[in-house]
Structures are given as C-alpha cells and as structure tokens.
Design a protein around this motif. Structure first.
Motif, PDB file in Angstrom:
ATOM      1  N   ARG A  18       0.832  -1.210   0.000  1.00 27.33           N
ATOM      2  CA  ARG A  18       0.000   0.000   0.000  1.00 27.33           C
ATOM      3  C   ARG A  18       0.861   1.251   0.000  1.00 27.33           C
ATOM      4  O   ARG A  18       0.620   2.197  -0.768  1.00 27.33           O
ATOM      5  N   ASN A  19       1.910   1.277   0.841  1.00 24.32           N
ATOM      6  CA  ASN A  19       2.790   2.441   0.910  1.00 24.32           C
ATOM      7  C   ASN A  19       3.554   2.636  -0.401  1.00 24.32           C
ATOM      8  O   ASN A  19       3.680   3.768  -0.889  1.00 24.32           O
ATOM      9  N   GLU A  20       4.062   1.531  -0.961  1.00 25.56           N
ATOM     10  CA  GLU A  20       4.781   1.634  -2.234  1.00 25.56           C
ATOM     11  C   GLU A  20       3.865   2.178  -3.329  1.00 25.56           C
ATOM     12  O   GLU A  20       4.264   3.049  -4.115  1.00 25.56           O
ATOM     13  N   ALA A  21       2.650   1.690  -3.394  1.00 22.70           N
ATOM     14  CA  ALA A  21       1.701   2.161  -4.415  1.00 22.70           C
ATOM     15  C   ALA A  21       1.416   3.656  -4.249  1.00 22.70           C
ATOM     16  O   ALA A  21       1.361   4.399  -5.239  1.00 22.70           O
ATOM     17  N   TRP A  89      11.657   0.840  -2.935  1.00 16.84           N
ATOM     18  CA  TRP A  89      11.688  -0.360  -2.102  1.00 16.84           C
ATOM     19  C   TRP A  89      10.820  -0.077  -0.883  1.00 16.84           C
ATOM     20  O   TRP A  89      10.929   0.974  -0.271  1.00 16.84           O
ATOM     21  N   ALA A  90       9.979  -1.032  -0.525  1.00 14.39           N
ATOM     22  CA  ALA A  90       9.104  -0.847   0.635  1.00 14.39           C
ATOM     23  C   ALA A  90       9.147  -2.089   1.511  1.00 14.39           C
ATOM     24  O   ALA A  90       9.067  -3.215   1.031  1.00 14.39           O
ATOM     25  N   VAL A  91       9.302  -1.837   2.808  1.00 12.98           N
ATOM     26  CA  VAL A  91       9.241  -2.879   3.828  1.00 12.98           C
ATOM     27  C   VAL A  91       8.409  -2.310   4.964  1.00 12.98           C
ATOM     28  O   VAL A  91       8.825  -1.350   5.623  1.00 12.98           O
ATOM     29  N   GLY A  92       7.231  -2.863   5.145  1.00  7.33           N
ATOM     30  CA  GLY A  92       6.359  -2.347   6.202  1.00  7.33           C
ATOM     31  C   GLY A  92       6.075  -0.873   5.993  1.00  7.33           C
ATOM     32  O   GLY A  92       5.636  -0.462   4.927  1.00  7.33           O
ATOM     33  N   ASN A  93       6.365  -0.080   7.009  1.00  5.61           N
ATOM     34  CA  ASN A  93       6.107   1.364   6.947  1.00  5.61           C
ATOM     35  C   ASN A  93       7.264   2.170   6.371  1.00  5.61           C
ATOM     36  O   ASN A  93       7.185   3.396   6.331  1.00  5.61           O
ATOM     37  N   THR A  94       8.334   1.504   5.940  1.00  2.56           N
ATOM     38  CA  THR A  94       9.484   2.210   5.385  1.00  2.56           C
ATOM     39  C   THR A  94       9.489   2.087   3.863  1.00  2.56           C
ATOM     40  O   THR A  94       9.355   0.993   3.318  1.00  2.56           O
ATOM     41  N   TRP A 117      15.479   9.224  -0.907  1.00  2.00           N
ATOM     42  CA  TRP A 117      14.616   9.608   0.203  1.00  2.00           C
ATOM     43  C   TRP A 117      14.187   8.349   0.926  1.00  2.00           C
ATOM     44  O   TRP A 117      13.875   7.331   0.297  1.00  2.00           O
ATOM     45  N   ILE A 118      14.147   8.433   2.235  1.00  3.19           N
ATOM     46  CA  ILE A 118      13.652   7.338   3.063  1.00  3.19           C
ATOM     47  C   ILE A 118      12.451   7.872   3.831  1.00  3.19           C
ATOM     48  O   ILE A 118      12.575   8.836   4.595  1.00  3.19           O
ATOM     49  N   PHE A 119      11.305   7.269   3.590  1.00  6.05           N
ATOM     50  CA  PHE A 119      10.065   7.684   4.237  1.00  6.05           C
ATOM     51  C   PHE A 119       9.648   6.646   5.277  1.00  6.05           C
ATOM     52  O   PHE A 119       9.738   5.456   5.038  1.00  6.05           O
ATOM     53  N   ARG A 120       9.156   7.141   6.420  1.00 10.14           N
ATOM     54  CA  ARG A 120       8.405   6.292   7.347  1.00 10.14           C
ATOM     55  C   ARG A 120       6.972   6.781   7.271  1.00 10.14           C
ATOM     56  O   ARG A 120       6.701   7.974   7.463  1.00 10.14           O
ATOM     57  N   MET A 121       6.083   5.851   6.956  1.00 12.26           N
ATOM     58  CA  MET A 121       4.698   6.219   6.716  1.00 12.26           C
ATOM     59  C   MET A 121       3.776   5.636   7.777  1.00 12.26           C
ATOM     60  O   MET A 121       4.048   4.572   8.324  1.00 12.26           O
ATOM     61  N   GLU A 122       2.710   6.378   8.045  1.00 10.84           N
ATOM     62  CA  GLU A 122       1.633   5.918   8.928  1.00 10.84           C
ATOM     63  C   GLU A 122       0.318   6.311   8.278  1.00 10.84           C
ATOM     64  O   GLU A 122       0.130   7.480   7.932  1.00 10.84           O
TER      65      GLU A 122
END
Length: 150
Positions: A18-21, A89-94, A117-122
C-alpha cells in the motif's frame, strides 16, 4: 463475535504494498505535472536533509520543511522539477525512493540532482523523511539564481 473483532490486522507485506503504491502514484502525478510527492506529507512531519551546508538539518512540520528546505531551491527554478524514478523499495512502513530530478534555473542553466529519500509512513502519510542529495548542486542554484517574481 462482531465484524470488527473478526478483522485480521493488516500484514507487513500488505502495508508495504500500500505504501509503495501511494509513493509510486505520487511520483507519477509529480512527473505528469499533476501534483507533488509532498502531497503525502503529514503536517507534523520530521524531515532531515543529511549533509552539510545551509539547508542541511532537521525540519519539524511540513511548513518549516517547505519554506526552509524546498522553496529556496524551487523558487529559483524556471519550471517545476521533473523527477525520473529509478527504484522504490518498501518494507512495512518504510519506503526508500531513488530518483533523479531536473529543471532549468531562473538564470537559464540546467539543474540536475540525484536523490535518495527514506520515508516512514503511517496511515498513508509520510511522518518522517530523510533526504540524501548533492547539496553542492542545491547550494549553487540558491547562491547563483534569483527567485522567480510572484
């Protein structure tokens, strides 16, 4: 048992997908001139630009980041940056994003940079970001070009 109790929690790979999309969609829209990846930012984001120089540091809140981190560069570009997405690249919330971006400065010179860029998403929003880029190129644009007139 109610429907809410029967709902299973979202698995890490589902969160990552979901985050990657969301990030890929935001970059596609940004490339097409129909929005910005910054639309994903939480109002309370913590954005860190790594390196040394005037723009390097940590910004608390989306407005602080945009005004002190993004606008000094973007106001000196004759047209918006156009990103070229290389990898996500996405792993969990990163989510880790590698891309190039290019434009022309208000002085008529090309600007190109490479970014990670490195994102932490919620809940679909970026709450923490780290940015790696060539700050010498960024600083040169800011030092050698006048901001666009409103």
């Amino acid at each position: 048992m109610s429907a809410a109790q029967a709902t299973t929690p979202e698995q890490p790979d589902q969160v990552a997908a979901r985050n990657e999309a969301a990030v890929r969609d935001a970059f596609a829209n940004w490339s097409a001139g129909q929005g910005s990846v910054f639309d994903l930012l939480s109002p309370d984001i913590t954005w860190t630009i790594h390196g040394s120089g005037p723009v390097a540091g940590t910004y608390n809140g989306v407005e602080a980041f945009l005004q002190r981190g993004a606008v000094p560069l973007t106001s000196r570009l004759a047209r918006p940056l156009v990103p070229n997405l290389h990898a996500v690249w996405a792993v969990g919330n990163t989510v880790i994003i590698r891309f190039d971006a290019a434009s022309t400065t208000t002085g008529g010179h090309p600007y190109r940079n490479q970014y990670v860029w490195i994102f932490r998403m919620e809940n679909g929003a970026v709450v923490e970001a780290e940015a790696f880029l060539d700050l010498v190129a960024y600083d040169k644009v800011v030092a050698e070009n006048q901001p666009r007139q409103p």
